[in-house]
Design a protein around this motif. Sequence first.
Motif, short mmCIF file in Angstrom:
data_model
loop_
_atom_site.label_atom_id
_atom_site.label_comp_id
_atom_site.label_asym_id
_atom_site.label_seq_id
_atom_site.Cartn_x
_atom_site.Cartn_y
_atom_site.Cartn_z
N MET A 1 0.86 -1.20 0.00
CA MET A 1 0.00 0.00 0.00
C MET A 1 0.88 1.24 0.00
O MET A 1 1.85 1.33 0.73
N SER A 2 0.55 2.24 -0.82
CA SER A 2 1.38 3.43 -0.94
C SER A 2 1.28 4.29 0.32
O SER A 2 0.32 4.24 1.06
N GLN A 3 2.34 5.08 0.54
CA GLN A 3 2.36 5.99 1.68
C GLN A 3 1.25 7.03 1.59
O GLN A 3 0.66 7.42 2.59
N GLU A 4 0.94 7.49 0.37
CA GLU A 4 -0.11 8.49 0.19
C GLU A 4 -1.44 7.95 0.68
O GLU A 4 -2.16 8.60 1.43
N SER A 31 -6.23 5.31 -7.91
CA SER A 31 -6.25 6.50 -8.76
C SER A 31 -5.20 6.26 -9.84
O SER A 31 -4.72 5.13 -10.01
N GLN A 32 -4.80 7.29 -10.55
CA GLN A 32 -3.81 7.10 -11.62
C GLN A 32 -2.46 6.66 -11.09
O GLN A 32 -1.71 5.95 -11.76
N SER A 33 -2.12 7.09 -9.87
CA SER A 33 -0.77 6.84 -9.36
C SER A 33 -0.69 5.85 -8.21
O SER A 33 0.41 5.42 -7.84
N VAL A 34 -1.83 5.48 -7.61
CA VAL A 34 -1.79 4.60 -6.43
C VAL A 34 -2.80 3.48 -6.58
O VAL A 34 -3.78 3.59 -7.34
N PHE A 35 -2.53 2.38 -5.88
CA PHE A 35 -3.43 1.23 -5.91
C PHE A 35 -3.39 0.52 -4.56
O PHE A 35 -2.32 0.29 -4.00
N TRP A 36 -4.58 0.20 -4.04
CA TRP A 36 -4.68 -0.60 -2.81
C TRP A 36 -5.75 -1.66 -3.02
O TRP A 36 -6.75 -1.43 -3.71
N SER A 37 -5.53 -2.82 -2.43
CA SER A 37 -6.56 -3.85 -2.45
C SER A 37 -6.50 -4.63 -1.15
O SER A 37 -5.45 -4.71 -0.51
N SER A 38 -7.64 -5.19 -0.76
CA SER A 38 -7.65 -6.08 0.38
C SER A 38 -6.89 -7.35 -0.03
O SER A 38 -6.95 -7.78 -1.18
N GLY A 39 -6.19 -7.95 0.90
CA GLY A 39 -5.38 -9.12 0.54
C GLY A 39 -4.11 -8.68 -0.15
O GLY A 39 -3.67 -7.54 -0.08
N ARG A 40 -3.48 -9.61 -0.86
CA ARG A 40 -2.23 -9.32 -1.55
C ARG A 40 -2.50 -8.55 -2.83
O ARG A 40 -3.22 -9.01 -3.71
N GLU A 41 -1.90 -7.36 -2.94
CA GLU A 41 -2.17 -6.51 -4.09
C GLU A 41 -1.79 -7.17 -5.41
O GLU A 41 -2.51 -7.07 -6.41
N ASN A 42 -0.64 -7.87 -5.43
CA ASN A 42 -0.19 -8.47 -6.69
C ASN A 42 -1.02 -9.68 -7.10
O ASN A 42 -0.82 -10.23 -8.17
N MET A 43 -1.96 -10.10 -6.25
CA MET A 43 -2.87 -11.19 -6.59
C MET A 43 -4.24 -10.67 -7.01
O MET A 43 -5.12 -11.45 -7.34
N HIS A 44 -4.40 -9.34 -6.99
CA HIS A 44 -5.68 -8.78 -7.41
C HIS A 44 -5.70 -8.62 -8.92
O HIS A 44 -4.71 -8.15 -9.52
N PRO A 45 -6.79 -9.01 -9.61
CA PRO A 45 -6.82 -8.93 -11.08
C PRO A 45 -6.60 -7.53 -11.63
O PRO A 45 -6.15 -7.37 -12.77
N LEU A 46 -6.93 -6.48 -10.85
CA LEU A 46 -6.78 -5.11 -11.34
C LEU A 46 -5.38 -4.54 -11.13
O LEU A 46 -5.09 -3.45 -11.62
N TYR A 47 -4.54 -5.25 -10.40
CA TYR A 47 -3.23 -4.71 -10.04
C TYR A 47 -2.41 -4.37 -11.27
O TYR A 47 -1.77 -3.30 -11.35
N LYS A 48 -2.42 -5.25 -12.28
CA LYS A 48 -1.66 -5.01 -13.50
C LYS A 48 -2.54 -4.76 -14.72
O LYS A 48 -2.02 -4.39 -15.77
N ASP A 49 -3.83 -4.97 -14.58
CA ASP A 49 -4.71 -4.83 -15.75
C ASP A 49 -5.21 -3.39 -15.87
O ASP A 49 -6.32 -3.04 -15.48
#
Length: 409
Positions: A1-4, A31-49
């Motif tokens: 999760m980003s500091q912002e 948003s355009q510059s940050v991303f958060w998800s419940s659970g592991r972010e790199n396992m969320h379908p939107l993380y890279k899509d």
Amino acid sequence: MSQELSREYTYDIAFLQIVSDISGLPCAFWSQSVFWSSGRENMHPLYKDHNLRIQMETSCRKDLPVFFLENEFVLWGLMKLGRFTIAVGPSLLNNSMPGYDAVYAVSHVLQSPLSLKKVTLKEMGNYLSLLFCHFLSGSVALENLSLFGSGSEQFIWETEEEVSSYHLEQSENDRTHRHGVAFEMAIADAVRNGDVKLVKKLLSEDPPDMADIGIVAEEERKQLEYMTVALLTILTRAAKEGGLPSEKAHEVGDVYLKRLAKASSLGQPISSINLRAIIEFTESVRKAKKERSDISHVEACKAYIEENLMKNLEVGQIAPALNLSRTYLAHLFKKEEGITIQQYIQREKCRHAVRLLKYSDYPVALISEYLGFSSPGYFGNCFQQWYGVTPSKYRKENSHGFSTKDTPL
């Protein structure tokens, strides 16, 4: 999760985590510059899509949450919060095929399959309502939530009026499972009755799995296509039984068969076509029933006027005699006939007066009294309004010289 996100949205993220825990669905916030998800972010379908994120952002409304169909099986809930987008999902619709978790993971290049939870539209709507209440202090009803597809086309709950020449040639498929048959019958009854509210309730609460409907094809997309053709056949028949003109019912069915063909050729979502078709057929039947009812009220009003035309008939007497609201009847009559009820009464009385003026030598005052006008002067004003001349002048210009003995009343 980003500091912002950590600094500015700690409370909001905590609430999203609670919603995720309660619903059993992942939640994301970006948003355009940050991303958060419940659970592991790199396992969320939107993380890279990023493309899917852009489609979602395009579909979002500023004032209300929306449903989003990623494909035939996968449903998301979306909400805009300033420059951020909130997503609840992915989830599986109730009509999804078994074993789709692994297929979805492969399509999004995930390291391991997600456990996709099945939800109804009503359940997803409840989660979105909770978010809307928390973040924007508002409330929203399920029927006010729009549903979009991955092409950012709005599907439900709005009707469209396209008409095409694509012909309906498919027949209804056999359905054997109880839940599927019961659901099908309930939908058909609601369409037949033009009950839009009930249809939306049925669609949002408990649509059947494909297995309940019956497997007619091994390949899941073909299964959906066959089921859609069968559904359109059932809807067309139910709409005709509900009073929708046969030509109109087949036009609506043809529109959706053409959409099905286009969606199949382009690989677009199919299940959304079913949802739109059910709503539009039902709405069309509702409108047809209302139009027939409206016309019957107007005809009843005209019949009442004809029976009482020779009296000093007042508009206020008619609506109570027909058990209708005066305001409603007045609005309906003006809409159908293009003139007010009072104008219609005057016109019909003057039409009768024309025959008496042409073919009798009764005095104008006596004709006025006979037709129930309040005074000869009022009769003269009304007649001139409709025929452009006074009764006396009309008689002079159009009289055939008949006497009362020659022409009976």
